[in-house]
Scaffold this motif. Structure first.
Motif, PDB file in Angstrom:
ATOM      1  N   ASP A   1      -4.191  -2.808   4.408  1.00 14.06           N
ATOM      2  CA  ASP A   1      -4.709  -3.609   5.515  1.00 14.06           C
ATOM      3  C   ASP A   1      -4.980  -2.770   6.759  1.00 14.06           C
ATOM      4  O   ASP A   1      -5.853  -3.100   7.553  1.00 14.06           O
TER       5      ASP A   1
ATOM      6  N   GLY B   1       0.819  -1.209   0.000  1.00 10.46           N
ATOM      7  CA  GLY B   1       0.000   0.000   0.000  1.00 10.46           C
ATOM      8  C   GLY B   1       0.850   1.255   0.000  1.00 10.46           C
ATOM      9  O   GLY B   1       0.660   2.166  -0.820  1.00 10.46           O
TER      10      GLY B   1
ATOM     11  N   VAL C   1      -1.071 -14.957  -6.174  1.00  5.50           N
ATOM     12  CA  VAL C   1      -0.110 -14.224  -5.370  1.00  5.50           C
ATOM     13  C   VAL C   1       0.778 -15.070  -4.477  1.00  5.50           C
ATOM     14  O   VAL C   1       1.867 -14.656  -4.136  1.00  5.50           O
ATOM     15  N   VAL C   2       0.329 -16.175  -4.041  1.00  4.86           N
ATOM     16  CA  VAL C   2       1.242 -17.019  -3.263  1.00  4.86           C
ATOM     17  C   VAL C   2       1.416 -18.360  -3.942  1.00  4.86           C
ATOM     18  O   VAL C   2       0.776 -18.656  -4.942  1.00  4.86           O
TER      19      VAL C   2
ATOM     20  N   ALA D   1      -2.840  -7.864  -0.480  1.00  5.27           N
ATOM     21  CA  ALA D   1      -1.807  -7.032  -1.096  1.00  5.27           C
ATOM     22  C   ALA D   1      -2.306  -6.276  -2.326  1.00  5.27           C
ATOM     23  O   ALA D   1      -1.982  -5.107  -2.526  1.00  5.27           O
TER      24      ALA D   1
ATOM     25  N   GLN E   1       4.656  -6.566   4.889  1.00  3.69           N
ATOM     26  CA  GLN E   1       4.388  -7.983   5.140  1.00  3.69           C
ATOM     27  C   GLN E   1       4.591  -8.843   3.895  1.00  3.69           C
ATOM     28  O   GLN E   1       4.948  -9.998   3.984  1.00  3.69           O
TER      29      GLN E   1
ATOM     30  N   ALA F   1       7.097   5.978  13.385  1.00  5.79           N
ATOM     31  CA  ALA F   1       6.181   7.084  13.703  1.00  5.79           C
ATOM     32  C   ALA F   1       5.522   6.719  15.023  1.00  5.79           C
ATOM     33  O   ALA F   1       4.633   5.888  15.071  1.00  5.79           O
TER      34      ALA F   1
ATOM     35  N   ARG G   1       8.338  -8.268   1.657  1.00  7.08           N
ATOM     36  CA  ARG G   1       9.581  -8.220   2.445  1.00  7.08           C
ATOM     37  C   ARG G   1      10.623  -9.154   1.878  1.00  7.08           C
ATOM     38  O   ARG G   1      10.379 -10.314   1.615  1.00  7.08           O
TER      39      ARG G   1
ATOM     40  N   LEU H   1      -3.460 -18.396   4.304  1.00 10.11           N
ATOM     41  CA  LEU H   1      -2.066 -18.229   4.711  1.00 10.11           C
ATOM     42  C   LEU H   1      -1.570 -19.397   5.548  1.00 10.11           C
ATOM     43  O   LEU H   1      -0.389 -19.718   5.564  1.00 10.11           O
TER      44      LEU H   1
ATOM     45  N   ASP I   1       9.348   3.777   7.280  1.00  7.04           N
ATOM     46  CA  ASP I   1       9.022   2.421   7.757  1.00  7.04           C
ATOM     47  C   ASP I   1      10.001   2.052   8.855  1.00  7.04           C
ATOM     48  O   ASP I   1      11.160   2.439   8.808  1.00  7.04           O
ATOM     49  N   ASN I   2       9.504   1.328   9.827  1.00  6.96           N
ATOM     50  CA  ASN I   2      10.378   0.978  10.938  1.00  6.96           C
ATOM     51  C   ASN I   2      11.348  -0.140  10.592  1.00  6.96           C
ATOM     52  O   ASN I   2      12.259  -0.422  11.341  1.00  6.96           O
ATOM     53  N   ASN I   3      11.177  -0.761   9.454  1.00  7.52           N
ATOM     54  CA  ASN I   3      12.110  -1.806   9.036  1.00  7.52           C
ATOM     55  C   ASN I   3      13.264  -1.226   8.234  1.00  7.52           C
ATOM     56  O   ASN I   3      13.171  -0.128   7.699  1.00  7.52           O
TER      57      ASN I   3
HETATM   58  C1  LIG Z   1       3.024 -14.792   5.364  1.00  3.80           C
HETATM   59  C2  LIG Z   1       2.057 -13.927   4.628  1.00  3.80           C
HETATM   60  C3  LIG Z   1       1.613 -14.270   3.368  1.00  3.80           C
HETATM   61  C4  LIG Z   1       0.703 -13.489   2.675  1.00  3.80           C
HETATM   62  N1  LIG Z   1       0.262 -13.885   1.481  1.00  3.80           N
HETATM   63  C5  LIG Z   1      -0.636 -13.124   0.812  1.00  3.80           C
HETATM   64  C6  LIG Z   1      -1.118 -13.477  -0.434  1.00  3.80           C
HETATM   65  O1  LIG Z   1      -0.760 -14.487  -0.942  1.00  3.80           O
HETATM   66  N2  LIG Z   1      -2.003 -12.663  -1.069  1.00  3.80           N
HETATM   67  C7  LIG Z   1      -2.415 -11.511  -0.492  1.00  3.80           C
HETATM   68  O2  LIG Z   1      -3.185 -10.770  -1.098  1.00  3.80           O
HETATM   69  N3  LIG Z   1      -1.989 -11.159   0.701  1.00  3.80           N
HETATM   70  C8  LIG Z   1      -1.116 -11.936   1.375  1.00  3.80           C
HETATM   71  N4  LIG Z   1      -0.711 -11.578   2.608  1.00  3.80           N
HETATM   72  C9  LIG Z   1      -1.256 -10.373   3.188  1.00  3.80           C
HETATM   73  C10 LIG Z   1      -0.434  -9.204   2.667  1.00  3.80           C
HETATM   74  O3  LIG Z   1       0.880  -9.342   3.097  1.00  3.80           O
HETATM   75  C11 LIG Z   1      -1.011  -7.927   3.183  1.00  3.80           C
HETATM   76  O4  LIG Z   1      -2.352  -7.836   2.803  1.00  3.80           O
HETATM   77  C12 LIG Z   1      -0.281  -6.733   2.614  1.00  3.80           C
HETATM   78  O5  LIG Z   1       1.066  -6.785   2.965  1.00  3.80           O
HETATM   79  C13 LIG Z   1      -0.905  -5.443   3.120  1.00  3.80           C
HETATM   80  O6  LIG Z   1      -0.135  -4.381   2.672  1.00  3.80           O
HETATM   81  P1  LIG Z   1      -0.070  -3.019   3.447  1.00  3.80           P
HETATM   82  O7  LIG Z   1       0.762  -2.114   2.639  1.00  3.80           O
HETATM   83  O8  LIG Z   1      -1.431  -2.592   3.792  1.00  3.80           O
HETATM   84  O9  LIG Z   1       0.634  -3.345   4.857  1.00  3.80           O
HETATM   85  P2  LIG Z   1       1.955  -4.111   5.251  1.00  3.80           P
HETATM   86  O10 LIG Z   1       2.496  -4.916   4.139  1.00  3.80           O
HETATM   87  O11 LIG Z   1       1.652  -4.806   6.523  1.00  3.80           O
HETATM   88  O12 LIG Z   1       2.989  -2.949   5.538  1.00  3.80           O
HETATM   89  C14 LIG Z   1       2.878  -2.073   6.616  1.00  3.80           C
HETATM   90  C15 LIG Z   1       4.257  -1.558   6.947  1.00  3.80           C
HETATM   91  O13 LIG Z   1       4.144  -0.411   7.770  1.00  3.80           O
HETATM   92  C16 LIG Z   1       5.089  -0.485   8.802  1.00  3.80           C
HETATM   93  N5  LIG Z   1       4.593   0.334   9.901  1.00  3.80           N
HETATM   94  C17 LIG Z   1       3.407   0.210  10.565  1.00  3.80           C
HETATM   95  N6  LIG Z   1       3.266   1.163  11.497  1.00  3.80           N
HETATM   96  C18 LIG Z   1       4.371   1.926  11.424  1.00  3.80           C
HETATM   97  C19 LIG Z   1       4.808   3.093  12.155  1.00  3.80           C
HETATM   98  N7  LIG Z   1       4.044   3.630  13.108  1.00  3.80           N
HETATM   99  N8  LIG Z   1       6.002   3.637  11.861  1.00  3.80           N
HETATM  100  C20 LIG Z   1       6.768   3.091  10.885  1.00  3.80           C
HETATM  101  N9  LIG Z   1       6.397   1.999  10.149  1.00  3.80           N
HETATM  102  C21 LIG Z   1       5.222   1.423  10.421  1.00  3.80           C
HETATM  103  C22 LIG Z   1       5.140  -1.960   9.113  1.00  3.80           C
HETATM  104  O14 LIG Z   1       6.311  -2.327   9.802  1.00  3.80           O
HETATM  105  C23 LIG Z   1       5.092  -2.546   7.707  1.00  3.80           C
HETATM  106  O15 LIG Z   1       6.377  -2.628   7.151  1.00  3.80           O
HETATM  107  C24 LIG Z   1       0.217 -12.330   3.278  1.00  3.80           C
HETATM  108  C25 LIG Z   1       0.666 -11.957   4.565  1.00  3.80           C
HETATM  109  C26 LIG Z   1       1.556 -12.749   5.227  1.00  3.80           C
HETATM  110  C27 LIG Z   1       2.014 -12.325   6.609  1.00  3.80           C
END
Ligand SMILES: Cc1cc2nc3c(=O)[nH]c(=O)nc-3n(C[C@H](O)[C@H](O)[C@H](O)COP(=O)(O)OP(=O)(O)OC[C@H]3O[C@@H](n4cnc5c(N)ncnc54)[C@H](O)[C@@H]3O)c2cc1C
Ligand SMILES: Cc1cc2nc3c(=O)[nH]c(=O)nc-3n(C[C@H](O)[C@H](O)[C@H](O)COP(=O)(O)OP(=O)(O)OC[C@H]3O[C@@H](n4cnc5c(N)ncnc54)[C@H](O)[C@@H]3O)c2cc1C
Lengths: 376, 470
Positions: free
Chosen positions: B307, B15, B199-200, B314, B42, B82, B45, B157, B34-36
């Protein structure tokens, strides 16, 4: 629609902070079953958010006797509430970083000793020896061994729960909207709870609404000079035992205590955000508290803060409380404006108000706390 | 930095990366926080370099997206947290690559989720862990979490993790899916599987499990973890439609590790601190910010995507990121004339992903029975060791809100800042007091949102002293 519900009570207490809860408790002990109205929940405001200091030293002379009497009550409450309120007489140190501050503390100590409060002046060496966790900036301080701390999340509530067990009626989420007066005397309180309005017929009202007192009093034409003031506390992660005392430094602008579970609470002394009910925590204040904390207790330089919060203090112009009746409104008593010292004073305030209502006279003089002192 | 940053994007998952790219391409000066150390969130990575095996398709897709983000001139503030925010659109940051606080004209939150824990007897025994923790052990440290592993939870998952464990040599004793997917979703399954496979390593997960004869049971769940100082087995049971264990169906199963994959909870604390209005949407994971068509929250200039604004996967996170990136840039005057058109063009993708999101939620949203497994002596708040009986005692004293129970019991006051336990406590209070979760209320997030060193907090720019943190 809902018809207005009608109930009655010998006394209505407006406000479920420590003053209202303590009053309900001592009244119930004396056989008077008050009805307590609290617009949110018991102890949710300053009474549950404060620094937890139960202190007699470093007070306005008018409050000193009250604070000393209150500490005696705190000691008794420790075992009487059927609930551990974490009251601990661990002492209180007020530190100095300048000779001038030391002089002020010395002068104060003379007055305190005169009034029968045992305090000690500590020079730099004594401070190092007795409180080795304190920073190098301090050149000495004043110590009162019978001062202490209690858990603000628990003490006001525990008083309310005990009052309820003794027969008081506790009504959370119930806001007093208006005090009805007929022929110069209180007759009822109109209130609102989540299901609608209700009328509580009563000849007596104790108005212990903290910083919200002026608004409701004004509807009776009574001007109460209390200004809301924001005050912030930050808390560390759980730490091994570091200290027992409640410590404070006006020079660094911070105070601290270590809670029983090990978290160190650090608050900002000397509130600077006057006249606001805002309870967000200002960035600048967090910064100031963090710096003050690191200066006051160097070991905290390696520690995390977990959380911060703000509460609303109730300051009068001379920073001393109001406990008074109002001419022309029989049965109406104001008990508010404890100006950031009310956690310690809550029990004695409740006790004196009870004596006043039940016996017609309080066992300690209350002239110093008249509302009229501000009308001159 | 000469020119001030216009848009801060928090979170560098699918996102946040997509939002940063879209906004930067429109001409905005964007910082990505990002804190990483590594971008990707997720989903994208990057595995540790020495990880055996080739990058998966989604990792390649992530690497490609990251390259475009860099090429677009986005400022990358890695290892920056943050930790606070104010309604005046201020963010406070802790990290070496960023200012300590910033008040940009627009903020895009893409903060993702944290894992949902479940409280049942024995859940705090060593050997019980979240699926995410197991995954991290496996991917980052190449360690198997145990020898005989039971997976309980819901959603596809679980299958992926099971397959990864099996391939790494673990014995997976069973995979329990709580949802009645075969009864309920035969119609949905086709498209769901299609999506997931896209996706997976979906299909191959199936094959791996099948070839190792790993039992896969639907409408089954955990009742208790058994063992003295370490997991030695689990009590499992068939679940009814509300995910309530069916009396008499219990079985014992031997294992040394239990992985909980009961889904995710949106991380919304920053949105709340920024003043965004929240709404309770269990099918999206719980409390989420309300948003308009441009994904702006009720706080002006604050957008939320992915999310962290509602569990959706994703692909949804990416399309939401693009929309918010375009809209935020347009709000600041960058390509404002063409923004509506560009967003319009993304709507079919958004609609498709939202449909998938609905379907996923319909199948895999846990039923209320999941919140009834705890017993009196079961711990709900691990940090402060608060049991269900402690909660019940507080209620007996008159408490009936999340805030009061927290005050009286200390539940939720520990190092996890309530991320592990506030939903467990809220469910317990709701059940005990026969109220809805909305009536129980939420506990206000308090800065710092993560444990933060006192010296770091002492360096917030004094120039912003008037700014307030909620
Ligand atoms: C093992 C696994 C497999 C998956 N497989 C699939 C799949 O096959 N298909 C699918 O659609 N989805 C899958 N997902 C779900 C998918 O990973 C998430 O839906 C997707 O990553 C969401 O993206 P996002 O950008 O919203 O958040 P995220 O990818 O969770 O990223 C959020 C980021 O923000 C950072 N962050 C949060 N708060 C702060 C803060 N205050 N300060 C600094 N940094 C911060 C976090 O550390 C993180 O790096 C899977 C998830 C996992 C865990
Ligand atoms: C951060 C902070 C630190 C402090 N540290 C200390 C300390 O270390 N030691 C110390 O002694 N003191 C301290 N204080 C001060 C102390 O907390 C207060 O003086 C004391 O709690 C006042 O008690 P109260 O009952 O008068 O008011 P409050 O606690 O403010 O309670 C008043 C109650 O009345 C209710 N109310 C108001 N109007 C109505 C209405 N119309 N209807 C129904 N309900 C109503 C409010 O909701 C509130 O709950 C501190 C205060 C703060 C904020």
């Amino acid at each position: 629609m809902n018809t207005q519900r009608k109930v009655n009570a010998p006394v209505v207490i407006i406000g479920g902070g420590i003053v209202g809860c303590a009053t309900a408790y001592y009244l119930a002990q004396a056989g008077v079953q008050a009805t307590l109205l609290e617009k949110s929940v018991l102890g949710n405001e300053a009474s549950g958010r404060n620094g937890g200091g139960v202190r007699q030293q470093c007070r306005d002379r008018r409050e000193r006797a009250l604070a000393m009497a209150s500490v005696k009550l705190w000691v008794a409450l420790r075992t009487k509430l059927g609930f551990d309120i974490e009251y601990n007489q661990g002492g209180n140190i007020r530190m100095a970083t300048t000779e001038q501050r030391m002089d002020d503390l010395r002068r104060e100590s003379e007055e305190e000793l005169q009034d029968g409060l045992a305090v000690e002046m500590w020079d730099r060496e004594t401070l190092r020896r007795r409180a080795p966790y304190l920073g190098e900036v301090f050149i000495g301080g004043k110590y009162c061994a019978t001062d202490g701390t209690a858990n603000p999340l628990l003490a006001p509530r525990a008083l309310g729960w005990a009052a309820k067990r003794l027969g008081a009626t506790i009504m959370p989420r119930t806001e007093a909207l208006h005090v009805q007066v007929q022929a110069g005397h209180v007759t009822a309180v109109i209130a609102k709870d989540p299901t609608g309005e209700l009328v509580i017929e009563t000849p007596r009202v104790i108005h212990a609404g903290g910083p919200w007192t002026p608004q409701l009093a004004q509807t009776l034409g009574v001007t109460v000079p209390i200004v809301p003031t924001r005050s912030v506390v930050a808390v560390t992660q759980r730490l091994p035992h570091l200290f027992d005392e409640f410590i404070s430094s006006h020079d660094l602008g911070v105070y601290a205590r270590q809670a029983r579970e090990g978290h160190v609470h650090v608050g900002g002394a000397g509130a600077e955000h006057d006249d606001t009910f805002d309870q967000t925590t200002p960035l600048g204040t967090i910064e100031k508290i963090a710096r003050g904390a690191a200066g006051m207790i160097p070991a905290l330089r390696h520690v995390n803060f977990l959380r911060t919060w703000a509460g609303t203090i109730e300051n009068t112009p001379d920073k001393v409380a109001i406990m008074d009746t109002v001419d022309g409104i029989g049965g109406y008593i104001i008990a508010a404006g404890f100006s950031g010292h009310g956690f310690c004073l809550g029990p004695i305030a409740g006790k004196l108000l009870t004596e006043w209502l039940v016996e017609g006279e309080a066992s300690m003089p209350l002239e110093q706390f008249r509302l009229t002192r501000f009308q001159k | 930095m000469t020119e001030p940053i216009e848009i801060v994007v928090v979170g560098a998952g699918p996102g946040g990366l997509s939002a940063a790219l879209a906004a930067a391409q429109a001409g905005a000066r964007v910082a990505l926080v990002d804190n990483n150390r590594q971008p990707g969130g997720q989903y994208f990575r990057q595995p540790a370099r020495e990880f055996r095996g080739a990058a998966s398709p989604h990792q390649r897709q992530g690497a490609d997206l990251w390259q475009r983000v860099q090429a677009a001139g986005v400022h990358w503030w890695a290892e920056t947290t943050a930790w606070g925010a104010a309604e005046t659109r201020v963010l406070t940051l802790a990290g070496n690559h960023a200012p300590s606080s910033i008040q940009p004209p627009a903020i895009i939150l893409a903060t993702g989720t944290y894992e949902r824990t479940v409280a049942f007897p024995g859940w705090t025994l060593p050997g019980v862990m979240t699926a995410g923790a197991a995954q991290t052990l496996l991917k980052e440290q190449h360690l198997l979490p145990g020898k005989k592993i039971l997976l309980v939870g819901t959603g596809p998952l679980q299958l992926v993790l099971a397959a990864e464990l099996v391939r790494a040599g673990a014995h997976v004793v069973a995979v329990l899916e709580g949802a009645p997917i075969f009864q309920k979703g035969a119609a949905h399954l086709g498209s769901l599987w299609g999506q997931w496979e896209r996706v997976v390593e979906g299909a191959s997960s199936w094959l791996t499990l099948a070839s190792h004869a790993v039992p896969y049971r639907t409408s089954w769940g955990i009742v208790a973890a058994n063992g003295n100082r370490q997991v030695a087995g689990a009590t499992i049971a068939r679940l009814d439609a509300a995910w309530q264990p069916v009396a008499g169906s219990e079985e014992q199963i031997a294992c040394d590790t239990i992985c909980l994959g009961y889904g995710f909870i949106p991380f919304t604390a920053l949105a709340q601190l920024l003043g965004a209005q929240m709404t309770w949407q269990p099918e999206l994971g719980g409390d989420v910010p309300t948003r308009d068509a441009n994904l702006q929250t009720s706080a002006p200039g604050v957008y939320a995507v992915g999310d962290g604004a509602g569990i959706g996967g994703a692909a949804l996170a990416q399309v939401e990121g693009e929309i918010a990136g375009i809209a935020a840039a347009a709000q600041l005057g960058h390509h404002a004339d063409t923004a509506a058109q560009k967003i319009q063009a993304l709507l079919p993708r958004l609609t498709r992903e939202r449909q998938f999101q609905k379907m996923y939620a319909a199948l895999f949203t846990p039923g209320a029975g999941l919140d009834t497994l705890a017993r009196d002596e079961t711990i709900l708040c691990r940090c402060e060791e608060i049991t269900q009986a402690d909660v019940r005692r507080a209620i007996a004293l008159g408490a009936n809100s999340a805030g009061e129970v927290k005050s009286i019991t200390r539940g939720g006051m520990g190092d996890c800042q309530g991320r592990m336990c506030s939903h467990l406590l809220a469910h317990a209070i709701a059940r005990e007091t026969q109220q809805t979760l909305a009536q129980v209320g939420r506990v206000r997030p308090r800065p710092p949102l993560f444990p933060t060193p006192i010296p770091v907090l002492g360096q917030v720019q004094a120039a912003r002293a008037e700014e307030s943190l909620r």
